[in-house]
Motif scaffolding. Structure first.
Motif, PDB file in Angstrom:
ATOM      1  N   HIS A 148       0.849  -1.193   0.000  1.00 41.96           N
ATOM      2  CA  HIS A 148       0.000   0.000   0.000  1.00 41.96           C
ATOM      3  C   HIS A 148       0.881   1.237   0.000  1.00 41.96           C
ATOM      4  O   HIS A 148       2.044   1.183   0.412  1.00 41.96           O
ATOM      5  CB  HIS A 148      -0.850   0.031   1.278  1.00 41.96           C
ATOM      6  N   PHE A 149       0.344   2.346  -0.428  1.00 42.14           N
ATOM      7  CA  PHE A 149       1.102   3.597  -0.318  1.00 42.14           C
ATOM      8  C   PHE A 149       0.137   4.765  -0.132  1.00 42.14           C
ATOM      9  O   PHE A 149      -1.060   4.674  -0.408  1.00 42.14           O
ATOM     10  CB  PHE A 149       2.003   3.800  -1.539  1.00 42.14           C
ATOM     11  N   LEU A 150       0.685   5.874   0.365  1.00 40.25           N
ATOM     12  CA  LEU A 150      -0.096   7.090   0.570  1.00 40.25           C
ATOM     13  C   LEU A 150       0.537   8.211  -0.232  1.00 40.25           C
ATOM     14  O   LEU A 150       1.734   8.190  -0.507  1.00 40.25           O
ATOM     15  CB  LEU A 150      -0.088   7.488   2.049  1.00 40.25           C
ATOM     16  N   VAL A 151      -0.279   9.167  -0.599  1.00 40.55           N
ATOM     17  CA  VAL A 151       0.224  10.335  -1.321  1.00 40.55           C
ATOM     18  C   VAL A 151       0.040  11.562  -0.428  1.00 40.55           C
ATOM     19  O   VAL A 151      -1.043  11.762   0.120  1.00 40.55           O
ATOM     20  CB  VAL A 151      -0.532  10.517  -2.648  1.00 40.55           C
ATOM     21  N   GLU A 152       1.105  12.326  -0.292  1.00 40.92           N
ATOM     22  CA  GLU A 152       1.043  13.493   0.589  1.00 40.92           C
ATOM     23  C   GLU A 152       0.049  14.505   0.053  1.00 40.92           C
ATOM     24  O   GLU A 152      -0.037  14.721  -1.156  1.00 40.92           O
ATOM     25  CB  GLU A 152       2.422  14.150   0.694  1.00 40.92           C
ATOM     26  N   GLY A 153      -0.684  15.113   0.961  1.00 42.36           N
ATOM     27  CA  GLY A 153      -1.627  16.133   0.542  1.00 42.36           C
ATOM     28  C   GLY A 153      -2.970  15.590   0.124  1.00 42.36           C
ATOM     29  O   GLY A 153      -3.899  16.343  -0.166  1.00 42.36           O
ATOM     30  N   PRO A 158      -6.325  13.182   1.204  1.00 45.04           N
ATOM     31  CA  PRO A 158      -6.937  12.615   2.405  1.00 45.04           C
ATOM     32  C   PRO A 158      -6.622  11.124   2.479  1.00 45.04           C
ATOM     33  O   PRO A 158      -6.604  10.443   1.455  1.00 45.04           O
ATOM     34  CB  PRO A 158      -8.436  12.867   2.212  1.00 45.04           C
ATOM     35  N   LYS A 159      -6.361  10.639   3.675  1.00 48.45           N
ATOM     36  CA  LYS A 159      -6.031   9.221   3.832  1.00 48.45           C
ATOM     37  C   LYS A 159      -7.271   8.395   3.494  1.00 48.45           C
ATOM     38  O   LYS A 159      -8.329   8.578   4.077  1.00 48.45           O
ATOM     39  CB  LYS A 159      -5.587   8.946   5.270  1.00 48.45           C
ATOM     40  N   PRO A 160      -7.165   7.507   2.533  1.00 53.03           N
ATOM     41  CA  PRO A 160      -8.355   6.737   2.119  1.00 53.03           C
ATOM     42  C   PRO A 160      -8.760   5.703   3.166  1.00 53.03           C
ATOM     43  O   PRO A 160      -7.987   5.413   4.085  1.00 53.03           O
ATOM     44  CB  PRO A 160      -7.915   6.060   0.831  1.00 53.03           C
ATOM     45  N   GLU A 161      -9.979   5.213   3.028  1.00 47.15           N
ATOM     46  CA  GLU A 161     -10.450   4.131   3.900  1.00 47.15           C
ATOM     47  C   GLU A 161      -9.483   2.963   3.775  1.00 47.15           C
ATOM     48  O   GLU A 161      -8.907   2.741   2.701  1.00 47.15           O
ATOM     49  CB  GLU A 161     -11.848   3.690   3.459  1.00 47.15           C
ATOM     50  N   VAL A 215       5.503  10.613  -1.352  1.00 42.37           N
ATOM     51  CA  VAL A 215       4.645   9.449  -1.099  1.00 42.37           C
ATOM     52  C   VAL A 215       5.231   8.657   0.065  1.00 42.37           C
ATOM     53  O   VAL A 215       6.414   8.812   0.411  1.00 42.37           O
ATOM     54  CB  VAL A 215       4.536   8.517  -2.328  1.00 42.37           C
ATOM     55  N   ALA A 216       4.404   7.828   0.688  1.00 36.79           N
ATOM     56  CA  ALA A 216       4.876   6.963   1.780  1.00 36.79           C
ATOM     57  C   ALA A 216       4.487   5.527   1.468  1.00 36.79           C
ATOM     58  O   ALA A 216       3.377   5.257   1.027  1.00 36.79           O
ATOM     59  CB  ALA A 216       4.268   7.404   3.095  1.00 36.79           C
ATOM     60  N   ILE A 217       5.470   4.615   1.685  1.00 34.91           N
ATOM     61  CA  ILE A 217       5.234   3.188   1.408  1.00 34.91           C
ATOM     62  C   ILE A 217       4.919   2.495   2.719  1.00 34.91           C
ATOM     63  O   ILE A 217       5.471   2.828   3.772  1.00 34.91           O
ATOM     64  CB  ILE A 217       6.497   2.563   0.783  1.00 34.91           C
ATOM     65  N   GLU A 218       4.029   1.532   2.647  1.00 37.38           N
ATOM     66  CA  GLU A 218       3.615   0.757   3.818  1.00 37.38           C
ATOM     67  C   GLU A 218       4.830   0.179   4.551  1.00 37.38           C
ATOM     68  O   GLU A 218       5.773  -0.314   3.925  1.00 37.38           O
ATOM     69  CB  GLU A 218       2.738  -0.398   3.318  1.00 37.38           C
ATOM     70  N   ALA A 219       4.825   0.269   5.885  1.00 39.74           N
ATOM     71  CA  ALA A 219       5.886  -0.316   6.702  1.00 39.74           C
ATOM     72  C   ALA A 219       5.255  -0.828   7.981  1.00 39.74           C
ATOM     73  O   ALA A 219       4.911  -0.028   8.842  1.00 39.74           O
ATOM     74  CB  ALA A 219       6.966   0.730   6.990  1.00 39.74           C
ATOM     75  N   PRO A 220       5.056  -2.138   8.088  1.00 35.18           N
ATOM     76  CA  PRO A 220       4.277  -2.696   9.194  1.00 35.18           C
ATOM     77  C   PRO A 220       4.789  -2.311  10.573  1.00 35.18           C
ATOM     78  O   PRO A 220       4.004  -2.180  11.508  1.00 35.18           O
ATOM     79  CB  PRO A 220       4.394  -4.202   8.972  1.00 35.18           C
TER      80      PRO A 220
END
Lengths: 880, 119
Positions: A582-587, A589-592, A655-660
């Protein structure tokens, strides 16, 4: 054999009956003599009283139902004589049948060995395959915590065994080498009922966390490294820096489960609380086999496993909600992915057989017309319609059986080389390909299809014979009458059927070829030529710290880069594999949680992307300045860039990559420093997933592969690479040394195999269709010679005649292709899952095939038409 | 000629009764084909004569159905002959044939004895 016994018992009965009647006659004679009749008259009187001895014998004999057998014998003898008399016809028919039945036998022997033959374990029908299931991942690895709960809570399995492939480096004997290891839980071997060749197997005791590490060797490895020395028991092997005691050896005979590649088995249970296994959310490579208790049905067991999964989902909603169990019978589970292609091939050869039948039916029908005199005479002499039909069926079945026998020989000769080719081409894609052989089910199959084919292609001529009017035929005496038979009727129908069948097969083949070309020609986004890859694994005990990994990989890449001939080199993990995250994009909203997007990411050193020819579109590749402690960076591909930043530059975005292990589940924000061309790492036919690259220094892994772009041959480069590695650490093994192109070829092997086989079959079909159309058209033209002569004499021009004949052929061709198109549209739908990038109704393929078929069929019609036109009208008129 | 006279007195066998007659004859003990035909003729007072063309197919059919068993034995005059012996299955069959026959005979008799004027 049975028939012979039957025959012998028939002869015995006949002799006995004869003796019985003789004794009757003797006794009757004696009685008369006793009554005082003259001995010389007695004989006649007795016979008179008895009646017709031969008739009584016959009638009595019939009580035992021998008549059919005797008639069959006559029919067979007659059929043989007919076939021998028409040598040319027999040769062509036999050749065609041999091809058709041989191809079917060969393909069925593959299906039999791969899909049908039971696994060589006792009660193998009770073996099942287990994995976890989630809406996104159908074959999800099993978490050890779930596995343990399954094992305790179920009441339907006799035993359950988990397993996981985990390769290690062996350093205690000779040069460091990579071993294929399977970690298994207690119950794995007992589930399969595997007995050790030597020593003992892993038990529950070995699954304890504090247990001494032990290892069971595979037979092949034992033979290779220890020369089958039984003193291997008790020896210690250094696997990834840990000492394992050898406790046993298991036999090799488990091809279907991929065992010949397994060098050793170690305990999986021992690791169940280790990092990466302890958490219920850890799904790391574990699958399981289980054995159903006797009397428990598959459905009952699955129902219970689903119930257990629901319980677990209630108890651990965090990790297990939506997670269920995927359970399959073991054999279908193992072969599922080759089932469809094999069934497609089977369908294709079945079509070829049908075409063969149509062709032979055609031949036989012309033979009927040639033989109409004989048939008429037999009718006139009182042969019933049923008797005639039986005679024809007998001929055709005999022909089919002979063809079947020859086909069997062909298949037998070809399975040896075919299975070798299969193993060579696709051993990794076709399980159990080594077991292909002609065994009893195959023989039975061949017998059955031969009989069916014989009946199928014998029916047509039998019907044709039935329609012969003995009266008229005998009066015609020798003249070919065009009434009924030689007209388009039966045979035209056969030609149309043949064309339709060929069209279906040609379309299926065309679609497959087009799909294959699509896969091959697709731009994968990287360069495979000239790139050598070699894998490396850093044992966790020696390389605990990331700094150690960084140092070794950095030094390795630097030294390889200095080798002669090497242009560019880098280290990448995974090389082509799927590390999805999974990954997130800065700026944004954090998705469900269920909507967090996925990316395929890998960790690379500078040089890796360059060596593989992954093109940079914007920004820069990684370089030596991207250090562990410097600003976190990443490279993304154009797919991801255009999705999130369409029309603007992605450089500088984060961007941020998933890190458990991180508190929020994601690693640090990484600045995009480059955008590269998207890469389809798994080949063109895989789903597309946007890619991200992280610098190795910031995301070190203990495994990975060198990608070396050089002008040097693998044979000279490989030892240099090993030397470099061993100069850094002699206890590391370099493995899977292969060119990148080779990797890609392996992916394509099964597709290539199907394309080759289908093309062969389609070629046969086309040839048969052409021969069939030619034969029928040539015959029709001969039948109309007289008429053509008449037309010419009355002033028809050659073109008119040509048009007439071709028109007749064209009608059949149009009928055949239209039916074929409809059938193909209906049938190719089942191929959908086998095709990539081509619709099952691809108009171009359909059009191409139709044009090809029409041209071939027209050519087949044209030759006899030409001949008809070339005839001198006077000769034609005299033609009888 | 006596031979011709007796021939005139002969009656055609009612359809389906031959099997019953053969089985009945075999109840007295194993017998060969010739013996069976003689026994039927004699026991019927020369009225019933079995054609060999019916007898032998019938015997072989009975053998096939398992109602009789055949074996080769010596006759009293030291000749080899094929003897038929009734089996347990054959006895059962005979019983049911006999019952059916009796019912048919009774039924026919009932019809024949009815006085047409009274009815």
């Amino acid at each position: 054999m049975n028939l012979r016994r039957l025959w012998r018992s028939r002869s015995r009965r006949k002799d006995e009956l004869d003796e019985e009647i003789q004794s009757h006659l003797r006794m009757a004679a004696e009685d008369r003599v006793d009554r005082g009749e003259a001995p010389d008259e007695v004989q006649d009187a007795v016979l008179r009283e008895f009646g017709n001895v031969a008739l009584v014998e016959d009638v009595t004999h019939d009580v035992w139902g021998w008549r059919w057998l005797e008639e069959l014998r006559y029919d067979l003898r007659f059929a043989l004589r007919t076939l021998r008399k028409n040598r040319g016809f027999t040769a062509v028919a036999l050749l065609t049948l041999t091809l058709g039945i041989g191809a079917n036998t060969a393909i069925f022997s593959v299906i039999n060995a791969v899909l049908l033959r039971p696994l060589p374990y006792p009660h193998s029908d009770r073996l099942v395959y287990l994995s976890e299931w989630s809406p996104e991942i159908r074959f999800m690895y099993i978490s050890m915590a779930d596995f343990n709960d399954w094992r305790v809570r179920n009441t339907v399995f006799e035993s359950v065994g988990g397993y996981r492939s985990a390769d290690v480096t062996l350093t205690s004997i000779g040069e460091a080498q990579r071993l294929h290891v399977r970690q298994v839980t207690d119950g794995f071997f007992s589930t399969l009922s595997v007995k050790p060749l030597l020593g003992r197997l892993l038990t529950a005791r070995d699954d304890k966390v504090e247990a001494e590490p032990v290892v069971v060797l595979g037979e092949a490895f034992w033979a290779r490294e220890f020369n089958r020395d039984p003193r291997v028991l008790g020896q210690r092997l250094n696997l990834d820096g840990e000492l394992y005691t050898v406790i046993g050896v298991v036999p090799n005979s488990h091809w279907h489960l991929g065992w010949p590649e397994v060098d050793a088995f170690t305990s999986l249970g021992r690791l169940q609380y280790a990092p990466g296994f302890a958490h219920r959310d850890d799904h790391h490579g574990v699958y399981a086999y289980a054995r159903l208790k006797p009397g428990v049905s598959f459905e009952q067991a699955r129902e219970q496993m689903w119930a257990i999964a629901r319980q677990l989902a209630q108890e651990y909603p965090q990790t297990n909600s939506g997670v269920s169990v995927n359970m399959m019978p073991l054999l279908p589970g193992l072969v599922e992915y080759v089932r469809r292609p094999l069934l497609l091939l089977m369908a294709a050869v079945a079509l070829v057989l049908l075409i063969t039948c149509v062709n032979v039916a055609n031949l036989l029908t012309s033979l009927v017309i040639v033989r109409r005199q004989e048939i008429a005479i037999r009718c006139a002499l009182g042969a019933g319609a049923a008797r005639l039909a039986r005679q024809f069926l007998c001929e055709s079945v005999l022909l089919a059986l002979m063809g079947g026998a020859a086909g069997l020989v062909v298949a037998y000769c070809s399975t040896g080389s075919a299975s070798a080719a299969l193993v060579h081409l696709a051993s990794s894609t076709v399980p159990r390909a080594e077991d292909i052989s002609i065994d009893r089910p195959v023989l039975l199959f061949t017998l059955v299809i031969s009989l069916l084919a014989g009946i199928a292609f014998g029916t047509m001529p039998a019907l044709a014979a039935y329609r012969i009017d003995p009266n008229q035929t005998l009066m015609d005496s020798g003249r070919i009458s065009t009434s009924g038979l030689s007209r388009a009727g039966v045979r035209g129908f056969l030609v149309a059927a043949e064309l339709a069948l060929s069209l279906v097969l040609l379309v299926a083949t065309g679609l497959t070829i087009k799909s294959f070309l699509h896969v091959v020609q697709q731009d994968l986004g990287f360069r495979a030529d000239g790139v050598l890859t070699a894998s490396l694994s850093l044992p966790p005990l020696q390389y605990r710290d990331d700094s150690q990994k960084r140092l070794l990989v950095q030094q390795l890449v630097e030294r390889v880069a200095a080798l002669p001939g090497v242009k560019t080199v880098g280290f990448k993990f995974p090389l082509l594999g799927a590390a999805e995250s999974h990954f997130l994009v800065e700026g944004r909203p954090k998705p469900e949680p269920e909507n967090v997007p996925y990316t395929e990411f890998s960790s690379v050193t500078p040089g890796a992307l360059e060596a593989m020819g992954v093109q940079i579109l914007r920004g820069r590749y990684f370089n030596a300045d991207d250090k562990a402690e410097s600003e976190p960076v990443c490279i993304i591909d154009d797919l991801l860039a255009s999705e999130y930043w369409p029309g603007e530059s992605a450089i500088g975005k984060r961007v941020a990559i998933e890190a458990p292990v991180a508190p929020n589940g994601f690693g640090p924000w990484r600045t995009v420093v480059g955008v590269v061309h998207h890469v389809q790492y798994h080949g063109g036919d895989w789903p597309t997933l946007a890619g991200t690259y992280l610098p190795y220094t910031q995301y070190p892994s203990s495994r990975g592969s060198l990608a070396v772009l050089s002008g040097t041959e693998q044979s000279s480069l490989e030892p240099m690479l090993r030397d470099v590695l061993h100069s850094l650490d002699p206890n590391l093994a370099l493995y899977d040394v292969r060119s990148l192109a080779e990797f890609m070829d392996e992916d394509l092997a099964s597709r290539k195999l199907i394309v080759v086989l289908l093309s062969i079959l389609a070629g046969i079909a086309l040839l048969l269709a052409m021969l069939g159309s030619y034969g029928v058209m040539a015959y029709m033209v001969t039948g109309r010679t007289h008429e053509i002569g008449l037309r010419r004499a009355l002033g028809a021009k050659p073109q008119d005649v040509l048009r007439l004949i071709l028109g007749q052929g064209m009608r059949l061709i149009i009928l055949g292709t239209s039916v074929g198109i409809i059938a193909a549209l209906a049938l190719t739908r089942v191929m959908r899952s086998l095709l990539f990038g081509v619709s099952t109704t691809d108009p171009l393929t359909f059009a191409g095939v139709v044009v090809l078929l029409v041209l071939v069929a027209l050519a087949a019609c044209y030759i006899p038409a030409r001949k008809a036109v070339g005839l001198n009208p006077l000769d034609a008129l005299r033609h009888e | 000629m006596t031979q011709n006279d007796s021939y005139k007195n002969r009656v055609e066998l009612v359809q389906g009764t031959l099997d019953m007659l053969i089985l009945r004859t075999l109840q007295w003990g194993p017998q060969h084909g010739y013996g069976i035909s003689q026994a039927i003729r004699i026991n019927s007072g020369d009225v019933l004569q079995v054609e060999t063309g019916s007898l032998y197919p019938a015997l072989h059919r009975l053998e096939r159905q398992g109602w009789v068993r055949a074996e080769w034995k010596q006759t009293e005059s030291k000749q080899r002959a094929k003897y038929y012996r009734i089996t347990a299955l054959g006895k059962k069959q005979l019983l049911s044939d006999q019952n059916r026959w009796q019912r048919v005979v009774d039924a026919i008799a009932a019809i024949m004895q009815t006085d047409p004027k009274r009815s």
